[in-house]
Design an enzyme around this catalytic site. Structure first.
Site, PDB file in Angstrom:
ATOM      1  N   SER A   1       0.851  -1.174   0.000  1.00  0.00           N
ATOM      2  CA  SER A   1       0.000   0.000   0.000  1.00  0.00           C
ATOM      3  C   SER A   1       0.893   1.232   0.000  1.00  0.00           C
ATOM      4  O   SER A   1       1.838   1.303   0.789  1.00  0.00           O
ATOM      5  CB  SER A   1      -0.915   0.016   1.228  1.00  0.00           C
ATOM      6  OG  SER A   1      -1.777   1.133   1.203  1.00  0.00           O
TER       7      SER A   1
ATOM      8  N   HIS B   1       2.370  12.212  -1.000  1.00  0.00           N
ATOM      9  CA  HIS B   1       1.891  13.578  -0.779  1.00  0.00           C
ATOM     10  C   HIS B   1       2.989  14.545  -1.232  1.00  0.00           C
ATOM     11  O   HIS B   1       3.942  14.791  -0.492  1.00  0.00           O
ATOM     12  CB  HIS B   1       1.576  13.813   0.697  1.00  0.00           C
ATOM     13  CG  HIS B   1       0.430  13.019   1.223  1.00  0.00           C
ATOM     14  ND1 HIS B   1      -0.868  13.249   0.835  1.00  0.00           N
ATOM     15  CD2 HIS B   1       0.385  11.992   2.125  1.00  0.00           C
ATOM     16  CE1 HIS B   1      -1.676  12.399   1.469  1.00  0.00           C
ATOM     17  NE2 HIS B   1      -0.945  11.630   2.247  1.00  0.00           N
TER      18      HIS B   1
ATOM     19  N   HIS C   1      -2.351   7.448  -4.709  1.00  0.00           N
ATOM     20  CA  HIS C   1      -2.467   6.291  -3.822  1.00  0.00           C
ATOM     21  C   HIS C   1      -2.569   5.037  -4.677  1.00  0.00           C
ATOM     22  O   HIS C   1      -3.181   5.052  -5.758  1.00  0.00           O
ATOM     23  CB  HIS C   1      -3.715   6.423  -2.946  1.00  0.00           C
ATOM     24  CG  HIS C   1      -4.189   5.127  -2.358  1.00  0.00           C
ATOM     25  ND1 HIS C   1      -5.236   4.407  -2.904  1.00  0.00           N
ATOM     26  CD2 HIS C   1      -3.755   4.411  -1.289  1.00  0.00           C
ATOM     27  CE1 HIS C   1      -5.429   3.309  -2.185  1.00  0.00           C
ATOM     28  NE2 HIS C   1      -4.543   3.281  -1.217  1.00  0.00           N
TER      29      HIS C   1
ATOM     30  N   ASN D   1      -2.726   0.471  -4.109  1.00  0.00           N
ATOM     31  CA  ASN D   1      -2.731  -0.672  -3.204  1.00  0.00           C
ATOM     32  C   ASN D   1      -2.962  -1.925  -4.030  1.00  0.00           C
ATOM     33  O   ASN D   1      -3.814  -1.935  -4.928  1.00  0.00           O
ATOM     34  CB  ASN D   1      -3.831  -0.516  -2.149  1.00  0.00           C
ATOM     35  CG  ASN D   1      -3.942  -1.730  -1.239  1.00  0.00           C
ATOM     36  OD1 ASN D   1      -4.613  -2.701  -1.583  1.00  0.00           O
ATOM     37  ND2 ASN D   1      -3.297  -1.674  -0.101  1.00  0.00           N
ATOM     38  N   VAL D   2      -2.202  -2.959  -3.767  1.00  0.00           N
ATOM     39  CA  VAL D   2      -2.430  -4.264  -4.397  1.00  0.00           C
ATOM     40  C   VAL D   2      -2.291  -5.326  -3.311  1.00  0.00           C
ATOM     41  O   VAL D   2      -1.357  -5.273  -2.505  1.00  0.00           O
ATOM     42  CB  VAL D   2      -1.465  -4.535  -5.564  1.00  0.00           C
ATOM     43  CG1 VAL D   2      -1.939  -3.828  -6.827  1.00  0.00           C
ATOM     44  CG2 VAL D   2      -0.042  -4.097  -5.248  1.00  0.00           C
ATOM     45  N   ARG D   3      -3.203  -6.296  -3.281  1.00  0.00           N
ATOM     46  CA  ARG D   3      -3.255  -7.206  -2.146  1.00  0.00           C
ATOM     47  C   ARG D   3      -3.907  -8.540  -2.507  1.00  0.00           C
ATOM     48  O   ARG D   3      -4.671  -8.638  -3.469  1.00  0.00           O
ATOM     49  CB  ARG D   3      -4.034  -6.559  -1.004  1.00  0.00           C
ATOM     50  CG  ARG D   3      -5.462  -6.217  -1.385  1.00  0.00           C
ATOM     51  CD  ARG D   3      -6.159  -5.375  -0.325  1.00  0.00           C
ATOM     52  NE  ARG D   3      -7.527  -5.041  -0.707  1.00  0.00           N
ATOM     53  CZ  ARG D   3      -7.884  -4.005  -1.456  1.00  0.00           C
ATOM     54  NH1 ARG D   3      -6.958  -3.189  -1.918  1.00  0.00           N
ATOM     55  NH2 ARG D   3      -9.142  -3.778  -1.768  1.00  0.00           N
TER      56      ARG D   3
ATOM     57  N   HIS E   1      -5.929   8.274 -16.542  1.00  0.00           N
ATOM     58  CA  HIS E   1      -6.950   7.289 -16.897  1.00  0.00           C
ATOM     59  C   HIS E   1      -6.579   6.496 -18.146  1.00  0.00           C
ATOM     60  O   HIS E   1      -6.942   5.316 -18.255  1.00  0.00           O
ATOM     61  CB  HIS E   1      -8.302   7.991 -17.078  1.00  0.00           C
ATOM     62  CG  HIS E   1      -8.920   8.412 -15.782  1.00  0.00           C
ATOM     63  ND1 HIS E   1      -9.577   7.524 -14.949  1.00  0.00           N
ATOM     64  CD2 HIS E   1      -8.960   9.612 -15.152  1.00  0.00           C
ATOM     65  CE1 HIS E   1     -10.018   8.172 -13.881  1.00  0.00           C
ATOM     66  NE2 HIS E   1      -9.647   9.429 -13.975  1.00  0.00           N
TER      67      HIS E   1
ATOM     68  N   GLY F   1      -4.426  -5.731  14.352  1.00  0.00           N
ATOM     69  CA  GLY F   1      -3.336  -5.496  15.287  1.00  0.00           C
ATOM     70  C   GLY F   1      -2.062  -5.066  14.623  1.00  0.00           C
ATOM     71  O   GLY F   1      -0.961  -5.271  15.157  1.00  0.00           O
ATOM     72  N   GLY F   2      -2.167  -4.437  13.443  1.00  0.00           N
ATOM     73  CA  GLY F   2      -0.979  -3.972  12.738  1.00  0.00           C
ATOM     74  C   GLY F   2      -0.316  -2.810  13.447  1.00  0.00           C
ATOM     75  O   GLY F   2      -0.850  -2.216  14.391  1.00  0.00           O
TER      76      GLY F   2
END
Length: 306
Positions: free
Chosen positions: A94, A98, A108, A110-112, A147, A260-261
């Site tokens: 992630s 800024h 931003h 994120n890949v998961r 895009h 709990g990260g």
């Protein structure tokens, strides 16, 4: 459902983290990422990386996380109630950038992968991720480039994939309490298993690999634009919207805290400075007002683009 290759995804994400960090350090020219290795419980592992106070990038976080748990958190199981309480693995990168210059947009990505082992049932997995752009001062050429790069990344994976992922992004990155989009969108997907593991993993890689091609040309184009106190004040005001979304609605933030990260890593996505101004409205016809009228409402940026 075929069994997921968590190790292969983990290897790709670690390489992606290294690649993005190297590119952002080069773009900034001076600042370097704080790099840490944090072994987790039950075989998990985290590599938080945060860059601060650079001449071009005010703050960036590019975090790798491999979470292993015995009880799937509510943020991940809300759309899969049948998996509540299942053991799981989650592996992700992630990132957030800024920039310092108000004319350069925040970005931003994120890949998961989630993989769960329900009691007395077959393993369940799904991919998710995407990238989105949050300008403070909008430029049509930036929006079209962003895009178009997303569309090119999606094209090999199905003729309708880009349209679906763009629509999902427009629907997700919204502040309902303000009836306002966070930015100009991009692509977003979740619960993705289409075509099986190999095909889904290929889409994840395409999105991850496209991020730098989408963002770096925009950052380079805007990084040295002259600005003053007015533009900086508007940037900080709009960053407040970013904070509101991340703390109230973002699934990744909720999942990380529920799992709990490490709080410092999870909240590294927030900007280093933000302002709130009571009942402030932009002057009609101003560049600030144009963000609200011309850029934040969802639109087909590629309708008239070759």
């Amino acid at each position: 459902m075929d069994r997921p290759d968590v190790s292969a995804v983990r290897s790709y994400l670690l390489e992606l983290q290294d690649r993005v960090c190297a590119a952002l350090e080069q773009a900034d020219g001076e600042a370097r990422f704080d790099r840490r290795e944090l072994p987790g419980e039950r075989g998990g592992h985290a590599r938080p990386r945060v860059l601060s106070d650079g001449p071009v990038i005010e703050q960036a976080a590019v975090n790798f996380s491999h979470t292993v748990g015995a009880d799937l958190p509510a943020a991940a199981s809300v759309r899969h109630p049948e998996l509540a309480g299942a053991s799981y693995e989650a592996v992700s990168v992630s990132l957030i950038v800024h920039p310092r210059n108000p004319y350069a947009p925040t970005s931003h990505a994120n890949v998961r992968l989630f993989a769960a082992e329900p009691p007395e049932a077959e393993p369940v997995w799904w991919f998710g991720g995407g990238f989105d752009l949050t300008p403070y001062y909008g430029f049509e050429e930036d929006a079209v480039h962003w895009h178009r790069t997303a569309r090119e990344a999606c094209a090999p994976h199905g003729g309708d994939v880009h349209a679906r992922l763009k629509a999902a992004c427009d629907a997700y990155f919204v502040l309902p309490h303000r009836d306002e989009a966070r930015g100009i969108g991009g692509v977003f997907f979740d619960d993705w298993t289409e075509g099986g593991f190999d095909a889904s993993f290929a889409l994840l890689r395409a999105i991850g690999d496209a991020y730098l091609a989408a963002y770096l040309p925009i950052l380079e184009r805007r990084r040295d634009t002259t600005y003053g106190e007015r533009e900086r004040a508007f940037q900080l005001y709009r960053r407040g919207r970013y904070v509101e979304f991340n703390l109230v609605y973002d699934r990744g933030t909720r999942f990380g805290l529920q799992a709990g990260g490490r709080t410092e890593s999870i909240l590294a996505s927030l900007p280093p400075a933000a302002h709130w101004r009571y009942d402030w409205q932009p002057e009609p016809g101003s560049p600030e007002a144009k963000l609200y009228t011309d850029f934040l409402p969802p639109r087909d940026w590629l309708a008239d683009a070759p």
